[in-house]
Design an enzyme around this catalytic site. Structure first.
Site, PDB file in Angstrom:
ATOM      1  N   ASN A   1       0.849  -1.200   0.000  1.00  0.00           N
ATOM      2  CA  ASN A   1       0.000   0.000   0.000  1.00  0.00           C
ATOM      3  C   ASN A   1       0.884   1.250   0.000  1.00  0.00           C
ATOM      4  O   ASN A   1       2.106   1.150  -0.011  1.00  0.00           O
ATOM      5  CB  ASN A   1      -0.941  -0.029   1.207  1.00  0.00           C
ATOM      6  CG  ASN A   1      -0.178  -0.104   2.505  1.00  0.00           C
ATOM      7  OD1 ASN A   1       0.575   0.795   2.849  1.00  0.00           O
ATOM      8  ND2 ASN A   1      -0.331  -1.208   3.226  1.00  0.00           N
TER       9      ASN A   1
ATOM     10  N   ASP B   1      -3.750  -6.235   4.756  1.00  0.00           N
ATOM     11  CA  ASP B   1      -4.782  -7.087   5.362  1.00  0.00           C
ATOM     12  C   ASP B   1      -4.680  -8.534   4.884  1.00  0.00           C
ATOM     13  O   ASP B   1      -4.991  -9.447   5.617  1.00  0.00           O
ATOM     14  CB  ASP B   1      -6.170  -6.529   5.032  1.00  0.00           C
ATOM     15  CG  ASP B   1      -6.398  -5.213   5.760  1.00  0.00           C
ATOM     16  OD1 ASP B   1      -6.099  -5.161   6.966  1.00  0.00           O
ATOM     17  OD2 ASP B   1      -6.837  -4.238   5.122  1.00  0.00           O
TER      18      ASP B   1
ATOM     19  N   PHE C   1      -3.927   3.057  15.327  1.00  0.00           N
ATOM     20  CA  PHE C   1      -4.202   4.135  14.390  1.00  0.00           C
ATOM     21  C   PHE C   1      -5.382   3.732  13.509  1.00  0.00           C
ATOM     22  O   PHE C   1      -5.536   2.548  13.199  1.00  0.00           O
ATOM     23  CB  PHE C   1      -2.972   4.424  13.511  1.00  0.00           C
ATOM     24  CG  PHE C   1      -2.117   5.518  14.078  1.00  0.00           C
ATOM     25  CD1 PHE C   1      -1.439   5.323  15.270  1.00  0.00           C
ATOM     26  CD2 PHE C   1      -2.017   6.742  13.441  1.00  0.00           C
ATOM     27  CE1 PHE C   1      -0.667   6.331  15.826  1.00  0.00           C
ATOM     28  CE2 PHE C   1      -1.251   7.767  13.985  1.00  0.00           C
ATOM     29  CZ  PHE C   1      -0.581   7.561  15.168  1.00  0.00           C
TER      30      PHE C   1
ATOM     31  N   LYS D   1     -13.201   0.648  16.130  1.00  0.00           N
ATOM     32  CA  LYS D   1     -11.903  -0.053  16.095  1.00  0.00           C
ATOM     33  C   LYS D   1     -11.273  -0.141  17.499  1.00  0.00           C
ATOM     34  O   LYS D   1     -10.668  -1.147  17.850  1.00  0.00           O
ATOM     35  CB  LYS D   1     -10.977   0.719  15.147  1.00  0.00           C
ATOM     36  CG  LYS D   1     -10.013  -0.158  14.408  1.00  0.00           C
ATOM     37  CD  LYS D   1      -9.476   0.525  13.178  1.00  0.00           C
ATOM     38  CE  LYS D   1     -10.443   0.412  12.009  1.00  0.00           C
ATOM     39  NZ  LYS D   1      -9.941   1.052  10.801  1.00  0.00           N
TER      40      LYS D   1
ATOM     41  N   LYS E   1     -10.377  -3.857  18.648  1.00  0.00           N
ATOM     42  CA  LYS E   1      -8.968  -4.239  18.774  1.00  0.00           C
ATOM     43  C   LYS E   1      -8.465  -4.163  20.212  1.00  0.00           C
ATOM     44  O   LYS E   1      -7.278  -4.340  20.457  1.00  0.00           O
ATOM     45  CB  LYS E   1      -8.115  -3.379  17.847  1.00  0.00           C
ATOM     46  CG  LYS E   1      -8.604  -3.452  16.393  1.00  0.00           C
ATOM     47  CD  LYS E   1      -7.494  -3.336  15.401  1.00  0.00           C
ATOM     48  CE  LYS E   1      -8.020  -3.457  13.986  1.00  0.00           C
ATOM     49  NZ  LYS E   1      -6.982  -3.682  13.012  1.00  0.00           N
TER      50      LYS E   1
HETATM   51  O1  C5P Z   1      -8.254  -2.569  10.672  1.00  0.00           O
HETATM   52  P1  C5P Z   1      -7.387  -1.442  10.286  1.00  0.00           P
HETATM   53  O2  C5P Z   1      -6.280  -1.816   9.342  1.00  0.00           O
HETATM   54  O3  C5P Z   1      -8.105  -0.225   9.800  1.00  0.00           O
HETATM   55  O4  C5P Z   1      -6.730  -1.008  11.674  1.00  0.00           O
HETATM   56  C1  C5P Z   1      -5.712  -0.091  11.769  1.00  0.00           C
HETATM   57  C2  C5P Z   1      -4.891  -0.336  13.004  1.00  0.00           C
HETATM   58  O5  C5P Z   1      -4.622  -1.721  13.144  1.00  0.00           O
HETATM   59  C3  C5P Z   1      -3.539   0.306  12.898  1.00  0.00           C
HETATM   60  O6  C5P Z   1      -3.098   0.641  14.194  1.00  0.00           O
HETATM   61  C4  C5P Z   1      -2.672  -0.817  12.282  1.00  0.00           C
HETATM   62  O7  C5P Z   1      -1.315  -0.633  12.584  1.00  0.00           O
HETATM   63  C5  C5P Z   1      -3.250  -2.030  12.949  1.00  0.00           C
HETATM   64  N1  C5P Z   1      -3.212  -3.268  12.146  1.00  0.00           N
HETATM   65  C6  C5P Z   1      -2.386  -4.307  12.540  1.00  0.00           C
HETATM   66  N2  C5P Z   1      -2.375  -5.477  11.845  1.00  0.00           N
HETATM   67  C7  C5P Z   1      -3.159  -5.649  10.767  1.00  0.00           C
HETATM   68  C8  C5P Z   1      -4.006  -4.589  10.342  1.00  0.00           C
HETATM   69  C9  C5P Z   1      -3.989  -3.410  11.053  1.00  0.00           C
HETATM   70  O8  C5P Z   1      -1.663  -4.145  13.536  1.00  0.00           O
HETATM   71  N3  C5P Z   1      -3.131  -6.766  10.113  1.00  0.00           N
END
Ligand code: C5P
Length: 402
Positions: A216, A284, A330, A344, A348
């Site tokens: 990305n 992702d 974030f 989120k 999380k």
């Molecule tokens: O779900 P999303 O990607 O929007 O969430 C963002 C947050 O989750 C950020 O803090 C990112 O660093 C973390 N993240 C992660 N591992 C992933 C996806 C996102 O730690 N696989």
């Protein structure tokens, strides 16, 4: 906000009348104002009206013996918590960038050891001119803060960007800046000494074959700035970074990885930590299988690309048996920023979420406007350089840990 004071430099522009309302608004919020008016500023507002509102002597001239005896220009520039330039004319900003010091306002900007907040006001073409844009970018890089300009009708009859921000918006930016000022204090006191802060930054790269990958646009700039800001406050920082073109910040241990799985492994290895800040834009999904050799175009159509989910590093560390005391995620969103970020925070299981609107040029850009969301509420921070935003976050962390 009591016990705080600003030094307001009023430049020569029609928007100077709004600075009178700004002084009143600041007084209402408990912030004291001392003012300097440039020579051309006095064509728009008088020292008498400014002095009546501030209740203080108004300074206008570098070589005025009475004023200089009352308070020297060096002391004037330092005995304040923040310098505010409103209206900030193209001329005042150009002088500040070049270090000119031929009047009281420019001398003050050169002599001050405090942060400066500019509220630009000028004709749209002057604002759009590459020289002004260059000057604004330089000032931002050097740590200056900005509020506005707004878009709208101008006194000159044109329409566009260049109207000075409204007094309430400037007062909001001043309040936000004044609370961030404690960071400068922190540079001396090192409040994060003996704290281990683990930070992820940048994108991850998920290989398809030896030459192709999924990734990305993350530049890593915000995560690197946070690592730098935490190190400035004395923290032991481990930065687990995806592939970016940035240099490791000073006094930071950087671990370079490529994939999400490698990022998780490096983070777990770095535990225990007092704080985890998950800034990385982790991919992702990853291809379910990787070819050991470059996939050839064999004329039989497009090869199928099957994906599987990557581990969620933030969720994993939030629920880890060695969970850091403070876990910060974030949330980069393009719409309903706060709503999605709050969801989120829960999903999380982190303590704080920093939300940002990435519908503009935040991703890969140099500036950011963060919203800090905790279980107690939300705090909207102004658009500022990624380093300023990082320093604000580092200060907030140090206040919470102490
Ligand atoms: O779900 P999303 O990607 O929007 O969430 C963002 C947050 O989750 C950020 O803090 C990112 O660093 C973390 N993240 C992660 N591992 C992933 C996806 C996102 O730690 N696989």
């Amino acid at each position: 906000m009591t016990d705080k004071s600003v030094l307001l430099i009023i430049g020569g522009g029609i928007a100077a009348y709004k600075s009178l309302f700004l002084i009143r608004e600041l007084a209402r919020r408990g912030v004291k104002t001392r003012a300097i008016i440039t020579r051309s500023g006095t064509e728009f507002v008088t020292p008498l009206s400014v002095g009546a509102l501030t209740g203080e002597t108004v300074f206008t001239d570098l070589f005025d013996l009475t004023q200089e005896a009352e308070m020297g220009h060096i002391e004037l520039s330092r005995s304040t918590d923040l310098v505010v330039v409103a209206p900030a004319t193209a001329d005042l900003m150009a002088k500040a960038v070049n270090g000119l010091a031929n009047d009281l306002a420019s001398t003050t900007l050169l002599a001050t050891d405090k942060r400066v907040l500019y509220a630009p006001a000028m004709n749209v073409r002057m604002w759009d001119h590459p020289a002004t844009q260059r000057n604004v970018a330089t000032l931002r890089d050097e740590g200056a803060l900005f509020v506005g300009p707004d878009e709208g009708d101008m006194a000159c009859g044109e329409y566009g960007l260049g109207r000075m921000a409204e007094p309430e918006a400037i007062a909001d930016a001043i309040e936000a800046a004044l609370s961030g000022e404690t960071h400068l204090d922190g540079l001396k006191k090192k409040p994060l000494k003996n704290k281990h802060i683990l930070i992820t930054a940048g994108p991850t790269r998920e290989p398809i074959d030896p030459v192709r990958y999924l990734s990305n646009h993350s530049s890593g700039k915000q995560g690197y700035a946070i690592a730098a800001a935490c190190a400035e406050l004395g923290a032991d920082v481990t930065l687990v970074s995806g592939p970016v073109s940035l240099k490791s910040p000073a006094n930071v241990k950087t671990v370079n990885i490529e994939t999400a799985k490698e990022m998780l492994k490096a983070c777990e290895k770095a535990l225990p930590a007092d704080v985890f800040i998950s800034v990385a834009a982790v991919a992702d999904w990853r291809p379910s299988s990787q070819s050991g050799k470059k996939i050839k175009k064999d004329g039989k159509g497009v090869p199928p690309l099957m994906l599987e989910e990557n581990p969620d590093i933030l969720s994993t560390l939030s629920k880890h048996k060695k969970r850091p005391g403070l876990v910060i995620g974030f949330a980069a969103e393009t719409n309903d920023v706060v709503k999605h970020a709050k969801a989120k925070l829960k999903k999380k299981a982190c303590d704080w979420i920093v939300a940002n609107d990435v519908s503009g040029d935040v991703m890969g850009g140099d500036n950011n406007s963060m919203i800090l969301i905790t279980k107690n509420g939300e705090d909207h921070w102004p658009m500022e350089s990624k380093l300023s935003a990082a320093r604000r976050l580092a200060t907030k962390i140090s206040e919470t840990l102490s």
